[in-house]
Structures are given as structure tokens and as C-alpha cells.
Design a protein around this motif. Structure first.
Motif, PDB file in Angstrom:
ATOM      1  N   HIS A  40       0.832  -1.213   0.000  1.00 52.25           N
ATOM      2  CA  HIS A  40       0.000   0.000   0.000  1.00 52.25           C
ATOM      3  C   HIS A  40       0.862   1.258   0.000  1.00 52.25           C
ATOM      4  N   PRO A  67      -5.528  11.259  -6.811  1.00 54.59           N
ATOM      5  CA  PRO A  67      -6.561  10.370  -6.256  1.00 54.59           C
ATOM      6  C   PRO A  67      -6.432   8.903  -6.704  1.00 54.59           C
ATOM      7  N   LEU A  68      -5.737   8.682  -7.812  1.00 60.24           N
ATOM      8  CA  LEU A  68      -5.736   7.321  -8.367  1.00 60.24           C
ATOM      9  C   LEU A  68      -5.078   6.305  -7.431  1.00 60.24           C
ATOM     10  N   PRO A  69      -3.861   6.589  -6.889  1.00 57.16           N
ATOM     11  CA  PRO A  69      -3.273   5.610  -5.969  1.00 57.16           C
ATOM     12  C   PRO A  69      -4.190   5.355  -4.782  1.00 57.16           C
ATOM     13  N   GLN A  70      -4.872   6.401  -4.348  1.00 58.04           N
ATOM     14  CA  GLN A  70      -5.748   6.211  -3.181  1.00 58.04           C
ATOM     15  C   GLN A  70      -6.880   5.241  -3.490  1.00 58.04           C
ATOM     16  N   ALA A  71      -7.438   5.387  -4.700  1.00 56.27           N
ATOM     17  CA  ALA A  71      -8.525   4.477  -5.072  1.00 56.27           C
ATOM     18  C   ALA A  71      -8.005   3.048  -5.139  1.00 56.27           C
ATOM     19  N   LEU A  72      -6.802   2.898  -5.704  1.00 56.69           N
ATOM     20  CA  LEU A  72      -6.228   1.547  -5.807  1.00 56.69           C
ATOM     21  C   LEU A  72      -5.988   0.973  -4.414  1.00 56.69           C
ATOM     22  N   ILE A  73      -5.441   1.801  -3.524  1.00 55.83           N
ATOM     23  CA  ILE A  73      -5.113   1.302  -2.191  1.00 55.83           C
ATOM     24  C   ILE A  73      -6.379   0.937  -1.430  1.00 55.83           C
ATOM     25  N   LEU A  74      -7.435   1.735  -1.625  1.00 52.25           N
ATOM     26  CA  LEU A  74      -8.666   1.468  -0.885  1.00 52.25           C
ATOM     27  C   LEU A  74      -9.166   0.054  -1.185  1.00 52.25           C
ATOM     28  N   THR A  75      -9.204  -0.307  -2.464  1.00 53.84           N
ATOM     29  CA  THR A  75      -9.644  -1.674  -2.776  1.00 53.84           C
ATOM     30  C   THR A  75      -8.652  -2.679  -2.214  1.00 53.84           C
ATOM     31  N   ILE A  77      -6.812  -2.493   0.427  1.00 58.44           N
ATOM     32  CA  ILE A  77      -6.946  -2.665   1.885  1.00 58.44           C
ATOM     33  C   ILE A  77      -8.039  -3.685   2.192  1.00 58.44           C
ATOM     34  N   VAL A  78      -9.178  -3.483   1.536  1.00 56.77           N
ATOM     35  CA  VAL A  78     -10.301  -4.370   1.835  1.00 56.77           C
ATOM     36  C   VAL A  78      -9.984  -5.804   1.401  1.00 56.77           C
ATOM     37  N   ILE A  79      -9.373  -5.917   0.215  1.00 57.62           N
ATOM     38  CA  ILE A  79      -9.021  -7.263  -0.242  1.00 57.62           C
ATOM     39  C   ILE A  79      -8.029  -7.901   0.714  1.00 57.62           C
TER      40      ILE A  79
ATOM     41  N   LEU C 677      -8.693   6.621   2.915  1.00 60.13           N
ATOM     42  CA  LEU C 677      -7.800   5.531   3.269  1.00 60.13           C
ATOM     43  C   LEU C 677      -7.589   5.479   4.772  1.00 60.13           C
ATOM     44  N   ILE C 684     -10.375  -1.142   9.505  1.00 57.61           N
ATOM     45  CA  ILE C 684      -9.890  -2.475   9.143  1.00 57.61           C
ATOM     46  C   ILE C 684      -8.939  -3.009  10.202  1.00 57.61           C
ATOM     47  N   VAL C 760     -11.895  10.004  -4.979  1.00 57.76           N
ATOM     48  CA  VAL C 760     -11.551   8.602  -4.735  1.00 57.76           C
ATOM     49  C   VAL C 760     -12.790   7.726  -4.835  1.00 57.76           C
ATOM     50  N   ILE C 763     -14.065   7.453  -8.373  1.00 55.56           N
ATOM     51  CA  ILE C 763     -13.268   6.499  -9.154  1.00 55.56           C
ATOM     52  C   ILE C 763     -13.732   5.075  -8.851  1.00 55.56           C
ATOM     53  N   GLU C 775     -13.714  -6.728  -7.136  1.00 58.83           N
ATOM     54  CA  GLU C 775     -13.131  -6.758  -5.812  1.00 58.83           C
ATOM     55  C   GLU C 775     -14.130  -7.262  -4.786  1.00 58.83           C
TER      56      GLU C 775
END
Lengths: 113, 140, 804
Positions: A40, A67-75, A77-79, C677, C684, C760, C763, C775
């Protein structure tokens, strides 16, 4: 700041890999946890740590954080939570079935199927 | 030995609803302010986990008599349905729509189909995490 | 109608065969298949009027447009001839199989499914214009051949033969694929027609000879040329209809088709002429020589097929010479092409009928061992007549079709002496000599086959069954074929005009404009030519050898068993298998840790190497954001927590330390302005700790299991390598942006397009909704996985059973 982050990421990955390669199941779980934290932060650092405003639209603000890295990280984290839960159960079921948590004793090959 | 956790249980009864309402708020706020389906869902989970800590598994199951696997299924269907629904309007898969409506009590509100999708996310997150925690906790 | 679809008719019909087999019990499933192949045959006959004038027809079915791959059916004289052979002989073979295979005892559904699959594959090969689809169909024939040879899969020999044919032909197929790809690179097209059209542009190309050899490997393995022929005798374990169909009339001719089809491209090469002609002749001799050694009827026919395929191959090689000579000489080499196609037709007819007779003998007497057979002439007169016609045609005697093509063959081989390029002037004399010797042996094995079976003393006591003439239905197909063999002798020029000449035009494109320009006139009598003399010599010596056979047949036993191509194949297989086993055992230890070591080591090695080889490592100090006090403090806390995780003595301490790492990460998110986040990570982390605590009493205590210092050091080195790699990667990835990020688009359009404010979240639910959909699907699967591992496990069931 990116330089410090890069080193933190390196340490996280190093610790994670070291733990994953050990013999004890529990340490492997801990390792996977550290690994996802490292990933992350890696994504976050790749995108850059500059920017003065969180990526939520506001009047008169133009310098938003990427914002793009944040969106990627958010998914991610949950995964990683889902995967952690899965691994915990997988490992303790393994421990219950095999009565050991020593990875060296859990060896599979073709002759056993 | 029976532990005395009256304070915890009483406190939980109040705090649970506060967290739960907060999670709903966060969920709805998601489109314009920090929040959304993931965070909302996780906060709801956290509220339920608090219940589980204060009371025991059976009590919570009685209080919330859902099969959370079905919650997961409903969530997935909702998300997929929203995405697929756009095909019916002859626009590409996953095209969202929005408009402003004048609702009683709320005034003019912007309503999005993305919200329905996010609701699916919310339900899946709550369903899966609670399923995991319930099954792990219930395993003897 | 798009006739490209007809290629797929058989395989589509194959889908229905199992249902027909299950539901319509009274009618032999073969009848349905017969109708399909007969209908296709009649349909393809319509194309004769087109090819007669040298016209072609194409039909296209798009398959993978983005890769420029399409099924392009292309019918010219050559493809049409093969298509007619495939469907016509197919129909006759199916008719024969209806009586050969018992509908109660045999698994007819499997048989006909494989057969129909093969028919599609074969039609696909001969009609494909696109080289990739050609290759696909090519491998499909190998697979269906494998399935058909292994049809009686309970027999060891069947499985062995099936595997052997598969190994060899698929090996060849892969080589051919390589050749085809090289061709497509050179010619910049996948279309065979276009390649032929601009063949002259890449003759001198570096890959030219390599492509040629690779394509030939494919053709030689498929057409059972020396030294790859060894699979064909073992393929005789297949049911006889299959041997008659695949292994003499059609599939083994796919290699010949390939050579014929690519002749215009490769004919300019010396290697091509030498290889095709030379290997063809060698195979011709080798096959005929060893056919006499065999004692199994089908084995004799198998070796004779090998030999005859060699004959046609050598003719195809000779026909390439036509591209190098002009004037009167050229006419003779154009002859060779005619002879090749003509003999191909003849061979399909007489060999098909002979295989069917061999099947009949097997069916009625219970044995195919020629030593146990004899004197069946009076019991099975019709079968004998068919076998006699077939064998005499094979031996090259009048008044049968084989005589004519053999004469043409000898003419072509004699002509090679006079060819002056490529050292043929010196070595050319070898060709007619080898051809003549091989023809003598051909004569011998033809007589051997028919007379040892049908003439001589009857050996009733050695036969497992009381012999009798077989049923009318089974005789029908061989009789039809035998009749054609005779008819061909009397109307060779009509056959030539209708089938051979159009095929020759297709094969030697560029030399002719119209089939009528092929000025070959076949006649049974053409004066006291050298060919006729040679034929007389063949008959004289052949008859002598046949009569004295018992004296010299023992000579074959001199060759020791271990010194043969088959032994070589067996050794290779055994060696390959054990070698592969040892190799994979060497690195597949069964320990997950070993595999993880491979992965991590490779991640570190490949990433670092790529960074430095591509010169991608860069640190752009300018773009770094200024140091931040809170950030540094959080970093210190995080590292301390990580160290605690590493050195924790109890599980509780380790889990709490892990939580500490998680909360530090959440703090980072706060510092770097990621509110979503931070929120998510905090919740989490809380839920995770709760999860760990719930699972706590299931987890074992934290033990090191006596990890040695060496073990730890190895782990440390790999871990350090991965860590350093990631640090370098993080720096380089941050400093170098090859392309501008899409983020700016999101920032600009989030309100106008998606009417949202939290970029965010927009997106997640809108721009990249697909990711989120998958996901949550993953999350749901993880939930189901956890649930099923705990609630649905087997051991619990067993325990509860015990408790009862």
C-alpha cells in the motif's frame, strides 16, 4: 520525504519476506500482513506525496493529491483484509488437521495423491 | 468464573447505534465527502464486532437474525444489477446516471445510480466480514 | 452458400452422434455418418466444373479479426481432389465400418465422433488458405488419429501405438508451425496464396532454408517418411476402417499435400529438391524392403504404404525441377507432377481396398498372421479378387491403374539423370537405380501379400475361426474401390483431365494458365521404351525373388532388435521420461518455502536487472516533497513496530505489534491527505485485531522450530534483496513518469461527468466500477472460503459419525 518512505517500504518488504520464509505458520501470517502494508505504501509513494489538499472537491482549491493511488489502495486494503481472514482460517485449519505448524513437515509431492 | 461486564454491555447498547448511524451517514456522504460503501460497510462491521465483544455470539445472532451469506448475495446482485441495468437504456455497461430531485424533508437532492452500486458494495463488505468473524468465532 | 462452413459440418454432426447412439438403438450409428460424408462428397463434385477451367473459389469465415486470423476455404484443383478423396473414401470406409464394427459390442459413439472430428480436420487442412488455421487443423488430425489408434484403449499395444504416433506427428507439427511462422515473417502474410504470389521476393532470405526444413519436417513426420515412418506400423493397432481411411488414404497424405502446396514457394531451392526427392526415394526403398519381412497382413500394408508415400514424395521432389529447366526437358518434369497426383489417386484406391480385405480376412478367420493363412482363394473368392486387383495394381502390372503411374514414375526418375543443375549430372544416376530396386521389392511384397494369404495350402487347424466369405455389406466398399482401379486403367486421360490436371495447375502455379496446357497423355503402350524394359526386368527379378522367398527371408533376422529406429525411439522415450522426472524432482521439492524462495529471488533479480539494463533507475531529488516532522515520527514508530513483530516472543505481542504497524500506516494516510484511506485503514485494523483475537485459541504458540543460523541467513539475504529492490523500485517509479497519469482527467471531470465531489469514491464506483465489482466478488469468495473451510469440513463429519 519520498526517500524516507522508500526506505520504510524496503524495511516492510524485507521483514515481510523474512517472516514468510520462516518455518512457523503464525510468522507467515504476520509476514503477509506486513507485505500488504508495504504494497500500500509503495503505491502511495509511486504517486507522489506532494499536494496540499485531499482529493475532495472544494472551492478555490486546485492542488489536489493524486486520487488514483488512493482508489487503488482502498480496494487493496479491503481485499487484504479478506485474504488475511482467509489465510488465518486456512492456517489454523491446517494446524488442527496436521497437529503441527512447522512448514518443513508439510511437504506435498506426487507420491501422496 | 463469570465476568462482570455490565458497564461494557450498557455502553455498547448506546455506542452501537451511534457507530451504526455514523456508518450510514458516511456511506451516504461518500459521493461528495470522505466515505462511501467500503468505509460505511466496515464501520457497520465494527459496530457489530463491538456487539460481539460485549455480548456473545448467540445473543447477537438473535438480535440480528440475518444470514449474512444472503446479505453478500444481495449485495453482489445489486452491484451487478446496477452495472447491467444500463444496458437496458441502450448505453454501455456500467454507465451511471444522476439527476436532482426535490424530495420532501430533504429538499433538492442529487440522486445517483452510483449510490445503488455503492449500496451493493456496502452490503457485500458487511456480509463477508461478518460471515468471516461469525464463523471463526463460532468454530470450537 | 459459404462453403467454408461445410468444413465444420462433420464436427458439428459429431455433437449429435452420442445422442443418436443412445436413442436410436436399432439403426447402426454409422448410417448417419455415412449420409454426411456422402452428401459432402456429392456437394464437392459440383466444384469440378470450376476447377476444370482452372478457376478457384474462396469462402471466408472471420475468426479472430484482431489477429488477422480467419478460416479461408480455398478450393482449387488440388484441394478439390483431396476433398473428394476425404469425403468419398470416407463414405466408403464408414459404409464398411458399419458391417465391421458390431453395434452391440463396440463403443460406436466414440468411434464416429473421432472419425467426424478427423474429417473436419482433414478438410480444413486441404482447404485452408490461412497458415495458422492450417496448423490448427493439422494438429487436430494428429489428435483424432491418436484417439482412433487408441480406440481399443484397454490394449497395451493400442495405447503404445497411439502415443507413438502422437509424439512423432505432433513433434513434426510444431516444427511445421515454426516454419510457417518464419514464412509469414518473410512474406509478411499468412495467406498461402499470397506467399506463392510473392515467393520470388524472399528467396534469398536468411530464414528461407530453415523454414523449408521445418516445413518438410512436418510433412515428413505426417507422411511417415524415413526415419519418422516408425509410427505408422504401430498405428495399425487401430480398427481396420481407421487404417484404411487415416493411415493409407487420407491423413498420411496430408504431408504430401503440404509438399505439393508449398512447391511453388520452395521449388527454387536446391535443398528442397534434394531432400524431397532423396528422402522420398530412400523411404520408397526402405519401406518396400522391410515390407517383405513382415508377417502381419496389416504390417505388410503399413510398410507398403510407407514405401508408396515415399514414391509420391520423390515424384513431388522431381516436379520441383520443372521450375529450373525450360524447353523440352521441362515437359518431362511437368510429367512428374502429373505422375505424383495420378499415383496418389491410384494409391488411395488400391490401398484402401487392400486394407479392407485385410480387415475382412481378420474378421472372418480371426488372425492376420500370414504364416497361419493360406488357400483362402476358394473360400473367399470375392475377397480374393479384390485383393488380387489391388495387389497387381500395387505391383505395377497391367491392366490396372498402378501400371500407368509406375511407368510415369520410372520416366521421371530416368529424366533426373539429365538434369544438370545441383550436381544431378553426377549423382542423378542413383535415382533410377534405387527406384528400380524398390520397384522389384514392391513387386515381391505385393505377391507375398496376396498369394501367401489366398493361394497355397490351407491351414485350417491354425485358424482361430472357421473361415467363410464375408457379408455383402462388408464387400461392397472394397469392390467399388477395386472396380475403380480397373476403370482407371482404361480411362486414364479422362481421370487426368477431370482431377489430375487441375491439381497439377494448382501445384505448379506459375507454369500454367489453364489445365489444358498440361500436355500429358497417358497411354498403356508407348513403344519399346526404357521404362517398359525396366518393368520387364522388375517382373522377371521380382518373380524370381518371390518364388525363392523362403530361402532368403531369413536374412532379415540378421538385423538385431536393439539396432533399429524403433529401439532408438523407445530409448529416447524412456530416457526423456526419467530425465524429465529427475529434472523436475531436482527443483520441485514439495516444500512451499522452496517455491517462495524461487519467486522472491526472481522478483529481486529480474526487477533489479531490468532497472539497470534498461537504465531505468533514476532518483529525481527535485520532485521530492519536503521532509515532514510528523511523517518522520510515524516512520520511526512504524519501523519500531516492525522490529517488534520480528522479535516478538509471544503471539499476543506479535499481533499487537502488527496492529501497531497498521495504525502507523493509517497515520501515514492522514499525513498524506488520504481521508478515505485513513478511515478505512483504522476500521480495518480494528476489525483485524478482533479477528486475530477471535482466532487466537486456534493458533499455535509462536515457535521457531529450531531454525538454524544458516537457514536464517539465507532467508535474510533473500529478504534483504527483495527489500532493497523495492526501495529502488519505489524511488524510480516516483521519479520517472513515462506517460502522464490519468488522474488529471479524473480531477477535471469528476463534477462535470460524474456529479461527485469525493474523487476517490467516484473512481471506485463510477470510473473504475469494474474493478470494484470484481473486488467485492473476491471479498465474497473469501467469505465463502472461510465459511466452507470451517462449516463444511470433512473431519467434523467423521467425528460426528463416530460420536453417534
Amino acid at each position: 520525504m519520498e526517500f524516507v518512505m522508500a526506505i520504510v517500504i524496503g524495511i516492510l518488504f524485507m521483514a515481510a519476506v523474512y517472516l514468510i520464509l520462516s518455518k512457523s505458520l503464525l510468522r507467515i501470517i504476520l509476514g503477509t500482513g506486513l507485505l500488504s502494508h508495504g504494497a500500500h505504501l509503495l503505491i502511495l509513494t509511486m504517486g507522489g506525496l506532494g499536494g496540499t489538499s485531499p482529493p475532495v472537491l472544494a472551492e478555490g482549491v486546485t492542488d489536489y493529491v493524486d486520487p488514483l493511488p488512493q482508489a487503488l489502495i482502498l480496494t487493496a486494503i479491503v481485499i487484504s483484509f479478506g485474504v488475511t481472514a482467509f489465510i488465518i482460517v486456512l492456517f489454523y485449519r491446517t494446524y488442527a488437521e496436521h497437529k503441527t505448524d512447522n512448514m518443513n513437515l508439510m511437504k506435498g509431492n506426487d507420491e501422496h495423491d | 468464573m463469570k465476568t462482570n461486564d455490565v458497564i461494557l454491555q450498557t455502553g455498547t447498547k448506546v455506542v452501537f447505534f451511534i457507530i451504526f448511524l455514523f456508518s450510514i451517514h458516511i456511506f451516504f456522504a461518500g459521493h461528495f465527502a470522505p466515505g462511501g460503501g467500503f468505509v460505511g460497510g466496515l464501520l457497520t462491521t465494527a459496530a457489530i464486532v463491538l456487539l460481539l465483544l460485549a455480548f456473545d455470539l448467540k445473543t447477537v445472532q438473535k438480535a440480528l437474525p440475518f444470514n449474512f451469506m444472503i446479505v453478500v448475495a444481495v449485495g453482489l446482485l445489486l452491484a451487478l444489477g446496477t452495472a447491467a441495468g444500463s444496458i437496458l437504456f441502450d448505453v454501455p455497461f456500467f454507465t451511471h446516471a444522476y439527476d436532482d430531485f426535490n424530495l420532501p424533508l430533504f429538499g433538492v437532492s442529487s440522486l445517483h445510480t452510483a449510490m445503488i452500486f455503492d449500496a451493493g458494495v456496502y452490503l457485500v463488505v458487511v456480509g463477508s466480514t461478518i460471515t468471516m468473524i461469525q464463523t471463526i468465532g463460532g468454530d470450537s | 452458400m459459404e462453403f467454408v462452413l461445410l468444413i465444420f459440418l462433420p464436427i458439428v454432426a459429431a455433437l449429435f452422434v452420442p445422442f443418436l447412439y443412445k436413442t436410436v438403438k436399432n439403426i447402426h450409428t454409422g448410417w448417419f455418418v455415412f449420409i454426411i460424408s456422402a452428401a459432402l462428397f456429392i456437394y464437392y463434385l459440383r466444384f469440378i466444373e470450376k476447377t476444370l477451367n482452372g478457376n478457384v473459389d474462396t469462402s471466408t469465415l472471420s475468426w479472430i479479426p484482431s489477429l488477422d486470423i480467419a478460416f479461408i476455404a480455398y478450393i482449387d484443383g488440388l484441394s478439390l481432389l483431396f476433398s473428394l478423396l476425404i469425403t468419398g473414401i470416407g463414405a466408403l470406409v464408414v459404409l464398411y465400418s458399419i458391417f465391421y464394427l458390431d453395434k452391440k459390442r463396440e463403443k460406436l459413439n466414440n468411434f464416429y465422433v473421432y472419425l467426424l472430428m478427423f474429417m473436419t480436420a482433414m478438410l480444413g487442412i486441404v482447404q485452408s488458405d490461412h497458415m495458422i488455421t492450417l496448423y490448427l487443423f493439422w494438429e487436430l488430425t494428429s489428435i483424432s488419429s491418436f484417439l482412433l489408434i487408441g480406440y481399443w484403449y484397454t490394449r497395451d499395444r493400442s495405447r503404445f501405438g497411439a502415443l507413438k504416433s502422437m509424439m512423432i506427428t505432433v513433434f513434426g507439427g510444431l516444427m511445421m508451425l515454426g516454419g510457417l511462422v518464419l514464412l509469414s515473417i518473410m512474406g509478411d502474410t499468412y495467406s498461402i496464396r499470397e506467399l506463392i504470389a510473392n515467393a520470388s521476393s524472399f528467396i534469398g532470405h536468411d530464414y528461407f532454408t530453415l523454414a523449408l526444413v521445418l516445413v518438410l519436417l512436418g510433412a515428413f513426420t505426417k507422411s511417415a517418411q524415413f526415419p519418422f515412418y516408425i509410427w505408422l506400423p504401430d498405428a495399425m493397432e487401430a480398427p481396420t476402417p481407421v487404417s484404411a481411411y487415416l493411415h493409407s488414404a487420407t491423413m498420411v497424405k496430408a504431408g504430401l499435400y503440404l509438399v505439393a502446396r508449398f512447391t511453388p514457394i520452395f521449388a527454387s531451392s536446391e535443398v528442397w529438391i534434394w531432400l524431397v526427392t532423396g528422402i522420398g526415394l530412400l523411404t520408397l526403398f526402405w519401406g518396400s524392403f522391410f515390407a517383405v519381412k513382415q508377417t502381419d497382413l496389416k504390417a505388410i500394408l503399413a510398410f507398403s504404404t510407407v514405401s508408396q508415400l515415399g514414391l509420391i514424395m520423390s515424384l513431388l521432389g522431381a516436379s520441383a525441377v520443372a521450375y529450373h529447366v525450360t524447353g523440352a526437358d521441362a515437359a518431362i518434369f511437368k510429367f512428374a507432377a502429373f505422375a505424383a497426383i495420378f499415383h496418389l489417386i491410384n494409391h488411395a484406391m488400391f490401398k484402401g481396398s487392400l486394407f479392407m480385405v485385410a480387415g475382412i480376412v481378420d474378421h472372418e478367420t480371426g488372425t492376420r498372421d500370414i504364416r497361419k493363412l493360406g488357400g483362402l482363394m476358394s473360400i473367399m473368392p470375392v475377397s480374393f479378387t479384390v485383393a488380387f486387383i489391388g495387389s497387381m495394381s500395387m505391383a505395377g502390372l497391367p491392366p490396372f491403374g498402378g501400371f500407368l503411374s509406375k511407368e510415369l514414375f520410372l520416366t521421371s526418375m530416368l529424366a533426373l539423370r539429365d538434369f544438370e543443375l545441383f550436381n544431378f549430372a553426377t549423382w542423378g544416376i542413383i535415382f533410377p537405380i534405387v527406384a528400380w530396386v524398390a520397384s522389384v521389392f514392391t513387386f515381391v511384397y505385393s505377391f507375398y501379400f496376396v498369394f501367401k494369404t489366398f493361394a497355397g495350402k490351407r491351414k485350417m487347424q491354425s485358424l482361430p475361426k472357421e473361415p467363410k466369405e464375408t457379408s455383402l455389406g462388408m464387400l461392397l466398399s472394397p469392390v467399388v474401390l477395386a472396380a475403380i482401379v480397373v476403370v482407371i486403367f482404361f480411362i486414364p486421360n479422362l481421370i487426368g483431365k477431370m482431377f489430375v490436371k487441375p491439381a497439377v495447375v494448382a501445384m505448379q502455379s506459375g507454369l500454367y494458365n489453364h489445365p489444358d496446357e498440361v500436355t500429358v497423355n497417358v497411354s498403356a503402350w508407348h513403344g519399346w521404351s526404357p521404362e517398359l524394359m525396366m518393368t520387364l526386368g522388375i517382373i522377371a527379378l521380382g518373380a524370381f525373388l518371390f518364388l525363392t522367398m523362403s530361402k532368403w527371408q531369413k536374412l532379415y533376422d540378421i538385423q538385431p532388435q536393439y539396432f533399429s529406429l524403433n529401439a532408438l525411439y523407445d530409448t529416447l522415450m524412456v530416457f526423456g521420461e526419467s530425465g524429465m522426472n529427475r529434472l523436475s524432482r531436482f527443483y520441485m521439492t514439495g516444500l512451499i518455502r522452496t517455491y517462495l524462495v524461487y519467486m522472491f529471488a526472481f522478483i529481486a533479480a529480474i526487477t533489479t536487472a531490468a532497472l539497470f539494463i534498461q537504465d531505468a533507475f533514476a532518483v529525481d531529488m527535485e520532485s521530492f516533497s519536503p521532509l515532514n516532522t510528523y511523517g518522520i515520527m510515524t516512520a520511526v514508530i512504524l519501523v519500531l513496530a516492525v522490529v517488534m513483530v520480528l522479535f516478538a516472543k509471544t503471539r499476543l505481542a506479535a499481533i499487537i505489534a502488527l496492529g501497531g504497524v497498521g495504525y502507523s500506516v493509517a497515520l501515514f494516510f492522514v499525513i498524506y491527505k488520504a481521508p478515505d484511506l485513513a478511515l478505512t485503514q483504522l476500521v480495518i485494523e480494528t476489525v483485524s485485531v478482533a479477528l486475530f483475537l477471535l482466532a487466537f485459541h486456534h493458533l499455535p504458540a509462536l515457535k521457531r522450530h529450531g531454525e538454524s543460523t544458516k537457514f536464517r541467513l539465507g532467508n535474510f539475504i533473500i529478504a534483504a534483496a527483495v527489500g532493497i529492490t523495492m526501495t529502488l523500485l519505489a524511488l524510480s517509479a516516483h521519479s520517472q513518469k513515462l506517460i502522464p497519469s490519468i488522474s488529471q482527467y479524473y480531477k477535471d471531470t469528476v463534477f462535470t461527468e460524474a456529479a461527485g465531489g469525493n474523487i476517490v469514491n467516484v473512481i471506485l464506483v463510477d470510473y473504475r466500477g469494474f474493478d470494484t465489482l470484481f473486488e467485492i466478488a473476491v471479498l465474497a469468495i473469501a467469505g465463502i472460503g472461510v465459511y466452507s473451510m470451517i462449516r463444511l469440513r470433512l473431519s467434523r463429519k467423521e467425528n460426528s459419525d463416530e460420536n453417534k
